[in-house]
Design a protein around this motif. Structure first.
Motif, mmCIF file in Angstrom:
data_model
loop_
_atom_site.group_PDB
_atom_site.id
_atom_site.type_symbol
_atom_site.label_atom_id
_atom_site.label_comp_id
_atom_site.label_asym_id
_atom_site.label_seq_id
_atom_site.Cartn_x
_atom_site.Cartn_y
_atom_site.Cartn_z
ATOM 1 N N GLU A 15 0.735 -0.919 -0.160
ATOM 2 C CA GLU A 15 0.179 -0.151 0.157
ATOM 3 C C GLU A 15 0.852 1.156 0.072
ATOM 4 O OE1 GLU A 15 -3.489 0.519 -0.421
ATOM 5 O OE2 GLU A 15 -3.797 -1.555 -0.105
ATOM 6 N N HIS A 16 1.422 1.265 -0.807
ATOM 7 C CA HIS A 16 2.443 2.965 -1.278
ATOM 8 C C HIS A 16 1.847 3.830 -0.625
ATOM 9 C CE1 HIS A 16 3.853 0.363 -4.839
ATOM 10 N NE2 HIS A 16 4.476 -0.349 -3.423
ATOM 11 N N VAL A 17 0.685 4.399 -0.565
ATOM 12 C CA VAL A 17 -0.119 5.873 -0.386
ATOM 13 C C VAL A 17 0.304 5.806 1.230
ATOM 14 C CG1 VAL A 17 -2.027 7.183 -0.271
ATOM 15 C CG2 VAL A 17 -1.790 5.962 -2.755
ATOM 16 N N THR A 18 -0.894 4.531 1.619
ATOM 17 C CA THR A 18 -0.496 4.238 3.233
ATOM 18 C C THR A 18 0.712 4.588 3.705
ATOM 19 O OG1 THR A 18 -2.813 3.319 2.775
ATOM 20 C CG2 THR A 18 -1.147 2.937 5.055
ATOM 21 N N MET A 19 2.054 3.789 2.747
ATOM 22 C CA MET A 19 3.013 3.883 3.820
ATOM 23 C C MET A 19 3.976 5.029 3.326
ATOM 24 S SD MET A 19 3.847 1.009 4.944
ATOM 25 C CE MET A 19 5.849 1.221 4.750
#
Length: 374
Positions: A15-19
């Motif tokens: 989950e790139h956005v969350t990370m």
């Protein structure tokens, strides 16, 4: 449980956005802080004060005052001999902070009030006080005048500047403490994501999880452990970056730093899990709540305005006790400045109690959820 943890970990790191919000954004923000003021030594070094000197008298008392100013030239003040008209023009143009009039009775002319002007006034008051002492000694005990003048000329430091923890820190360090506290609360983004994965009305994965016989508490705990572990690593990366790349002193006790980061990661993820369990609210709305409940506590802890936490401490100290960002920021102060282990442990207990309450509340909310159709 291990199977749940393994696949939840894989899903989360993808989950790139969350990370980004949990790791990359705090690092970027810390870098911007450092570029703005992180390497400055505000309050420790001060430029000499530009002062105009106007000689209006050549009497003995005037020459004595001029000798007094000459002794300070270069260390505290930068003297610039001028005519009276030129000095007034320079004062109006902010080229000098004040004008010393070397007359029979020395005077100081300033155009505004500030730290520099207060220092100049203190210098003039010191000269006048010493002059009065010398005159009084000359009248009553003329035989001791030479000794008295020697004592007045013997300048000695009578105070020593120290902090409670024996450290001298950049005043801007409070912004970096608030930054790490904000980063800890950013674990809420991970917590909301973890809750989405066990709610059928928010994602296809949540629907599949809900039709399995796995107990809701087991899924919630496995998600919490994964999010907590990932976010703890995120906070440690940020801490190492702030300490060793930016060179910000966070205290000399690595064990205490790890412990505070551990509790900070826990409170952030648990808060996100609670926000993720709000009923009848879309996922985007829950993420919006995440932004609100990370930025607002960060602001109250001094992330945007460094004195905000102190202002709240004076007028509403209870708010600082229930604001997790302020509690975390205070814990870093206890390590780096105060060396107050008892106060730090009190803060950690508060964070631990908050985390337990958040997770239990989230479980009570999710276990009552029922779906008409999946």
């Amino acid at each position: 449980m291990l199977h749940l943890i393994k696949y939840q970990f894989r899903q989360t790191v993808r989950e790139h956005v969350t990370m980004f919000w949990a790791l990359a954004f705090p690092i970027i923000l810390g870098t911007l802080f450092y570029i703005s003021f992180g390497n400055s030594d505000m309050g420790e070094d001060m430029d000499v004060i530009a002062v105009a000197v106007v000689e209006e008298n050549t009497s003995g008392s005037a020459q004595a005052f001029l000798a007094y100013l000459d002794a300070l030239d270069g260390d505290i003040v930068a003297l610039e001999p001028m005519s009276k008209d030129d000095a007034l023009d320079a004062l109006k143009a902010d080229e000098v902070e004040g004008i010393f009039s070397v007359a029979k009775e020395p005077e100081l002319i300033v155009a505004k009030s500030g730290i520099e002007q207060s220092i100049l006034k203190a210098l003039l008051d010191t000269y006048r006080k010493n002059t009065e002492i010398a005159l009084a000694v000359g009248e009553k005990h003329p035989e001791g005048l030479a000794d008295a003048m020697g004592e007045l000329e013997d300048w000695r430091e009578t105070t020593e500047e120290v902090s409670v923890g024996g450290r001298t820190l950049n005043p801007n360090i409070s912004y970096f403490f608030a930054l790490i506290a904000y980063a800890c609360l950013s674990g809420a983004f991970l917590g909301v994501k973890g809750c989405r994965d066990i709610q059928a009305n928010l994602s296809a994965l949540g629907a599949r999880n809900c039709i399995t016989p796995t107990h809701k508490m087991k899924m919630l705990v496995s998600n919490f452990l994964v999010m907590f572990g990932i976010h703890f690593v995120n906070i440690m990366i940020l801490t190492v970056y702030v300490r060793f790349v930016l060179g910000i002193d966070l205290g000399g006790n690595p064990g205490a730093i790890i412990l505070v980061n551990l509790m900070g990661s826990m409170i952030g993820v648990s808060m996100g899990i609670l926000l993720g369990c709000i009923n009848r609210v879309s996922f985007s709305m829950r993420m919006g709540f995440c932004v609100l409940f990370t930025l607002l506590p960060g602001f109250l802890a001094g992330l945007m305005f460094g004195e905000m936490k102190n202002i709240i401490e004076q007028h509403c100290p209870l708010l600082n006790r229930v604001n997790p960002a302020a509690v975390l920021s205070d814990s870093y102060y206890c390590m780096a400045v105060y060396s107050d282990t008892g106060r730090m442990m009190r803060n950690l207990i508060i964070l631990g109690c908050m985390s337990v309450i958040f997770v239990l509340t989230a479980f009570l909310v999710t276990r009552r959820e029922r779906y008409d159709s999946i």
